[in-house]
Design a protein around this motif. Structure first.
Motif, PDB file in Angstrom:
ATOM      1  N   MET A 165     -17.186  16.190 -23.237  1.00  0.00           N
ATOM      2  CA  MET A 165     -18.067  16.484 -24.358  1.00  0.00           C
ATOM      3  C   MET A 165     -17.231  17.031 -25.507  1.00  0.00           C
ATOM      4  SD  MET A 165     -21.319  19.112 -24.448  1.00  0.00           S
ATOM      5  CE  MET A 165     -22.292  18.119 -23.303  1.00  0.00           C
ATOM      6  N   SER A 166     -17.527  16.577 -26.726  1.00  0.00           N
ATOM      7  CA  SER A 166     -16.793  17.080 -27.880  1.00  0.00           C
ATOM      8  C   SER A 166     -17.069  18.569 -28.068  1.00  0.00           C
ATOM      9  CB  SER A 166     -17.203  16.307 -29.137  1.00  0.00           C
ATOM     10  OG  SER A 166     -18.553  16.596 -29.474  1.00  0.00           O
ATOM     11  N   ASN A 167     -16.131  19.252 -28.686  1.00  0.00           N
ATOM     12  CA  ASN A 167     -16.287  20.692 -28.878  1.00  0.00           C
ATOM     13  C   ASN A 167     -17.472  21.013 -29.782  1.00  0.00           C
ATOM     14  OD1 ASN A 167     -13.950  21.850 -27.394  1.00  0.00           O
ATOM     15  ND2 ASN A 167     -12.790  20.577 -28.796  1.00  0.00           N
ATOM     16  N   GLY A 168     -17.678  20.193 -30.824  1.00  0.00           N
ATOM     17  CA  GLY A 168     -18.799  20.445 -31.721  1.00  0.00           C
ATOM     18  C   GLY A 168     -20.136  20.347 -31.003  1.00  0.00           C
ATOM     19  N   ARG A 169     -20.312  19.290 -30.210  1.00  0.00           N
ATOM     20  CA  ARG A 169     -21.559  19.127 -29.455  1.00  0.00           C
ATOM     21  C   ARG A 169     -21.706  20.230 -28.408  1.00  0.00           C
ATOM     22  NH1 ARG A 169     -25.072  14.841 -28.320  1.00  0.00           N
ATOM     23  NH2 ARG A 169     -26.101  14.952 -26.301  1.00  0.00           N
ATOM     24  N   GLY A 170     -20.610  20.559 -27.735  1.00  0.00           N
ATOM     25  CA  GLY A 170     -20.671  21.578 -26.686  1.00  0.00           C
ATOM     26  C   GLY A 170     -21.059  22.945 -27.223  1.00  0.00           C
ATOM     27  N   HIS A 171     -20.416  23.383 -28.304  1.00  0.00           N
ATOM     28  CA  HIS A 171     -20.728  24.697 -28.866  1.00  0.00           C
ATOM     29  C   HIS A 171     -22.140  24.731 -29.463  1.00  0.00           C
ATOM     30  CE1 HIS A 171     -16.903  26.667 -28.213  1.00  0.00           C
ATOM     31  NE2 HIS A 171     -16.270  25.612 -28.675  1.00  0.00           N
ATOM     32  N   THR A 172     -22.585  23.593 -29.982  1.00  0.00           N
ATOM     33  CA  THR A 172     -23.967  23.531 -30.478  1.00  0.00           C
ATOM     34  C   THR A 172     -24.954  23.689 -29.334  1.00  0.00           C
ATOM     35  OG1 THR A 172     -23.297  22.074 -32.306  1.00  0.00           O
ATOM     36  CG2 THR A 172     -25.630  22.127 -31.728  1.00  0.00           C
ATOM     37  N   LEU A 173     -24.694  23.002 -28.214  1.00  0.00           N
ATOM     38  CA  LEU A 173     -25.575  23.135 -27.041  1.00  0.00           C
ATOM     39  C   LEU A 173     -25.582  24.563 -26.513  1.00  0.00           C
ATOM     40  CD1 LEU A 173     -25.201  19.951 -24.792  1.00  0.00           C
ATOM     41  CD2 LEU A 173     -27.272  20.844 -25.884  1.00  0.00           C
ATOM     42  N   ILE A 174     -24.435  25.229 -26.563  1.00  0.00           N
ATOM     43  CA  ILE A 174     -24.368  26.623 -26.105  1.00  0.00           C
ATOM     44  C   ILE A 174     -25.274  27.504 -26.968  1.00  0.00           C
ATOM     45  CG2 ILE A 174     -22.869  28.648 -25.993  1.00  0.00           C
ATOM     46  CD1 ILE A 174     -20.642  26.866 -25.007  1.00  0.00           C
ATOM     47  N   LEU A 175     -25.231  27.317 -28.287  1.00  0.00           N
ATOM     48  CA  LEU A 175     -26.088  28.110 -29.178  1.00  0.00           C
ATOM     49  C   LEU A 175     -27.562  27.861 -28.882  1.00  0.00           C
ATOM     50  CD1 LEU A 175     -24.251  27.744 -32.624  1.00  0.00           C
ATOM     51  CD2 LEU A 175     -24.327  29.756 -31.134  1.00  0.00           C
ATOM     52  N   VAL A 176     -27.923  26.592 -28.665  1.00  0.00           N
ATOM     53  CA  VAL A 176     -29.324  26.267 -28.364  1.00  0.00           C
ATOM     54  C   VAL A 176     -29.729  26.881 -27.022  1.00  0.00           C
ATOM     55  CG1 VAL A 176     -30.965  24.403 -27.959  1.00  0.00           C
ATOM     56  CG2 VAL A 176     -29.199  24.142 -29.713  1.00  0.00           C
ATOM     57  N   THR A 177     -28.840  26.841 -26.039  1.00  0.00           N
ATOM     58  CA  THR A 177     -29.143  27.402 -24.722  1.00  0.00           C
ATOM     59  C   THR A 177     -29.342  28.912 -24.791  1.00  0.00           C
ATOM     60  OG1 THR A 177     -27.774  25.671 -23.719  1.00  0.00           O
ATOM     61  CG2 THR A 177     -28.382  27.527 -22.330  1.00  0.00           C
ATOM     62  N   LEU A 178     -28.515  29.581 -25.558  1.00  0.00           N
ATOM     63  CA  LEU A 178     -28.657  31.040 -25.707  1.00  0.00           C
ATOM     64  C   LEU A 178     -30.012  31.400 -26.295  1.00  0.00           C
ATOM     65  CD1 LEU A 178     -25.095  31.982 -27.025  1.00  0.00           C
ATOM     66  CD2 LEU A 178     -26.093  32.652 -24.831  1.00  0.00           C
TER      67      LEU A 178
END
Length: 333
Positions: free
Chosen positions: A123-136
């Protein structure tokens, strides 16, 4: 030529920066400049087109910013945070948020910086960090249906920075999927810093004890609801697994009404997981003693993991002497 490309891009950027909103006439002029290039456009032109498209998504989430503010924002993840803060339900539209992250150029920016990807990362870093923010945010909102789904995506993609959010989800008391919690903590153990391993191991052991305690109480459930997996065999031995497979009636017949009454007391009382597990194993030991004098005895040998030996003092049983012929389900009245 390169010169014409730079001239057109410079003009489009000037129109974009001077626009007051997405609907400004200067934004139409910026589009007209970028439209001079045939499809597929050069990467630099596509980047400008994506930036214009991102304004439409930001407006859709009720985030009002000047176009020049969007361009000058150094950390585009701040735009994602603004979107998530704009509404209590914004996080549920995470597909649109992921699209916004792409349009803002998060992936391209991180690729230019040369940020190294983790081992096996899919997974690209941009997509991954975005998913982390949404999950939080989903965890903060108590959405324990969506949060595990997002964590599952991060784990399947082997995205190492997600270990923290996976651990945070596993620590939520209102999230009752203990098998899911153990998977989350397994992922956290794989990718966390070495100094975090001892504490995460303790958290995983606690979750495992809680899960096994519930499985012990499950002996009173109908046979269709009783777990028959390897975890039961590991905890209490092959003999008890066979008893469970025959249904709850046999256990109630062996131990009498006291079994049911004591279990109800254990459920209603405020007991620690280790205490409940100890009582469950004591009931099984009592069942073995109640069978003395019959042809065979109930096999409850210490075939479970050594970690659980502290909860029981059961003696080993010769497996060659095991027979289940005396175990008959209790008659239904």
């Amino acid at each position: 030529s390169e010169t014409s490309l730079q001239l057109v891009l410079s003009a489009a950027k000037e129109y974009f920066n001077s626009a007051s909103s997405l609907m400004d006439k200067d934004m139409d002029l910026a589009r007209a400049c970028l439209g001079l290039f045939p499809a597929p456009p050069p990467p630099a032109v596509q980047c400008e087109l994506n930036l214009i498209a991102s304004l439409s998504l930001l407006d859709d989430f009720s985030v009002s910013l000047l176009p020049v503010q969007v361009r000058l924002c150094e950390n585009k993840l701040d735009m994602i945070r603004r979107v998530l803060d704009a509404s209590a339900t914004s996080y549920k539209r995470y597909d649109k948020i992921l699209q916004l992250a792409h349009l803002l150029g998060l992936d391209e920016a991180e690729s230019e910086e040369g940020e190294a990807s983790g081992w096996g990362q899919q997974m690209s870093n941009g997509r991954g960090h975005t998913l982390i923010l949404v999950t939080l945010v989903s965890i903060e909102r108590g959405d324990f249906k969506l949060a595990p789904q997002l964590c599952s995506q991060l784990m399947e993609a082997h995205f190492p920075p997600a270990w923290e959010v996976c651990r945070q989800l596993s620590c939520q008391g209102k999230y009752k999927d203990y098998n899911g919690k153990m998977l989350l903590l397994d992922f956290a153990l794989t990718h966390c810093p070495p100094e975090e391993i001892p504490q995460i191991l303790k958290e995983r052991s606690l979750v495992e004890v809680q899960a096994l305690s519930l499985r012990c109480q499950g002996l009173l459930l109908p046979s269709s609801a009783v777990p028959r997996g390897a975890a039961v065999q590991q905890l209490m031995g092959r003999g008890v697994q066979q008893i469970v497979s025959k249904g709850a009636g046999a256990m109630q017949h062996l131990m009498g009404q006291r079994f049911t009454g004591t279990t109800e007391q254990a459920r209603s009382a405020d007991r620690s997981p280790s205490k409940v597990l100890e009582e469950c194993l004591s009931w099984l030991q009592e069942a073995a003693s109640n069978l003395k004098g019959r042809e065979e005895s109930l096999p409850v040998g210490p075939a479970y993991h050594p970690f659980y030996a502290q909860f029981s003092k059961m003696e080993s049983t010769d497996s060659s002497q095991i027979s289940y012929s005396v175990l008959k389900p209790a008659p239904v009245h």
